[in-house]
Design a protein around this motif. Structure first.
Motif, PDB file in Angstrom:
ATOM      1  N   ILE A  51       0.856  -1.187   0.000  1.00  0.00           N
ATOM      2  CA  ILE A  51       0.000   0.000   0.000  1.00  0.00           C
ATOM      3  C   ILE A  51       0.892   1.237   0.000  1.00  0.00           C
ATOM      4  O   ILE A  51       1.959   1.258   0.624  1.00  0.00           O
ATOM      5  CB  ILE A  51      -0.934  -0.036   1.229  1.00  0.00           C
ATOM      6  CG1 ILE A  51      -2.008   1.051   1.154  1.00  0.00           C
ATOM      7  CG2 ILE A  51      -0.147   0.060   2.539  1.00  0.00           C
ATOM      8  CD1 ILE A  51      -3.134   0.823   2.166  1.00  0.00           C
ATOM      9  N   ASN A  52       0.455   2.280  -0.720  1.00  0.00           N
ATOM     10  CA  ASN A  52       1.253   3.502  -0.718  1.00  0.00           C
ATOM     11  C   ASN A  52       0.945   4.334   0.530  1.00  0.00           C
ATOM     12  O   ASN A  52       0.108   3.951   1.365  1.00  0.00           O
ATOM     13  CB  ASN A  52       1.020   4.300  -2.000  1.00  0.00           C
ATOM     14  CG  ASN A  52      -0.370   4.918  -2.073  1.00  0.00           C
ATOM     15  OD1 ASN A  52      -1.276   4.500  -1.360  1.00  0.00           O
ATOM     16  ND2 ASN A  52      -0.528   5.908  -2.937  1.00  0.00           N
ATOM     17  N   TRP A  53       1.606   5.466   0.651  1.00  0.00           N
ATOM     18  CA  TRP A  53       1.540   6.227   1.903  1.00  0.00           C
ATOM     19  C   TRP A  53       0.129   6.699   2.227  1.00  0.00           C
ATOM     20  O   TRP A  53      -0.252   6.777   3.399  1.00  0.00           O
ATOM     21  CB  TRP A  53       2.480   7.434   1.829  1.00  0.00           C
ATOM     22  CG  TRP A  53       1.984   8.504   0.905  1.00  0.00           C
ATOM     23  CD1 TRP A  53       2.077   8.535  -0.460  1.00  0.00           C
ATOM     24  CD2 TRP A  53       1.286   9.693   1.277  1.00  0.00           C
ATOM     25  NE1 TRP A  53       1.480   9.648  -0.955  1.00  0.00           N
ATOM     26  CE2 TRP A  53       0.986  10.389   0.084  1.00  0.00           C
ATOM     27  CE3 TRP A  53       0.880  10.228   2.492  1.00  0.00           C
ATOM     28  CZ2 TRP A  53       0.309  11.597   0.101  1.00  0.00           C
ATOM     29  CZ3 TRP A  53       0.203  11.437   2.499  1.00  0.00           C
ATOM     30  CH2 TRP A  53      -0.073  12.108   1.316  1.00  0.00           C
ATOM     31  N   SER A  54      -0.653   7.019   1.205  1.00  0.00           N
ATOM     32  CA  SER A  54      -1.990   7.563   1.443  1.00  0.00           C
ATOM     33  C   SER A  54      -3.065   6.486   1.485  1.00  0.00           C
ATOM     34  O   SER A  54      -4.201   6.773   1.869  1.00  0.00           O
ATOM     35  CB  SER A  54      -2.339   8.568   0.352  1.00  0.00           C
ATOM     36  OG  SER A  54      -2.476   7.907  -0.897  1.00  0.00           O
ATOM     37  N   GLY A  55      -2.726   5.284   1.060  1.00  0.00           N
ATOM     38  CA  GLY A  55      -3.720   4.231   0.990  1.00  0.00           C
ATOM     39  C   GLY A  55      -4.497   4.192  -0.306  1.00  0.00           C
ATOM     40  O   GLY A  55      -5.414   3.388  -0.464  1.00  0.00           O
ATOM     41  N   SER A  56      -4.131   5.062  -1.247  1.00  0.00           N
ATOM     42  CA  SER A  56      -4.889   5.161  -2.493  1.00  0.00           C
ATOM     43  C   SER A  56      -4.489   4.121  -3.523  1.00  0.00           C
ATOM     44  O   SER A  56      -5.182   3.932  -4.522  1.00  0.00           O
ATOM     45  CB  SER A  56      -4.708   6.557  -3.100  1.00  0.00           C
ATOM     46  OG  SER A  56      -3.342   6.788  -3.408  1.00  0.00           O
TER      47      SER A  56
END
Length: 128
Positions: A51-56
């Motif tokens: 998962i990326n930092w923002s969750g997107s």
């Protein structure tokens, strides 16, 4: 430094569910791409989800697609792995990992070398 602590593992029957948590602490830990890997006895450590930092943006290993969900709560500095419809072949030690060098998921998000911080692991055992 980033410190990762996993929890939530245990013994569950096939078809059951578990939710793993990975609590992160340290320098700007919310700004990192994160992932879950697993390692069964005698096998290599394999990618499960990222998962990326923002969750997107998320990615999953094919065998867990539709059954596992990775998410993160930046307010709590925690990454989760919701595991449903568990199978005996999901039995492994599950590790949380952080890439402190990037917020985003690179094309090598499935590679252990992309992550520079690791937790101690939590055991998941699925009985048949």
């Amino acid at each position: 430094q980033v410190h990762l602590v996993e929890s939530g593992g245990g013994l569950v029957q096939a078809g059951g569910s578990l939710r793993l948590s990975c609590a992160a602490s340290g320098r700007t830990s919310n700004n990192y791409a994160m992932a879950w890997f697993r390692q069964a006895p005698g096998k290599e450590r394999d990618f499960v989800a990222a998962i990326n930092w923002s969750g997107s943006s998320t990615y999953y290993e094919d065998s867990v697609k539709g059954r596992f969900t990775i998410s993160k709560d930046n307010a709590k500095n925690t990454v989760y792995l919701q595991m449903n419809s568990l199978k005996p072949e999901d039995t492994a030690v599950y590790y949380c990992a952080a890439n402190s060098r990037s917020k985003h998921l690179s094309g090598r998000y499935y590679y252990t070398g992309e992550y520079d911080y690791w937790g101690q692991g939590t055991q998941v055992t699925v009985s048949s």
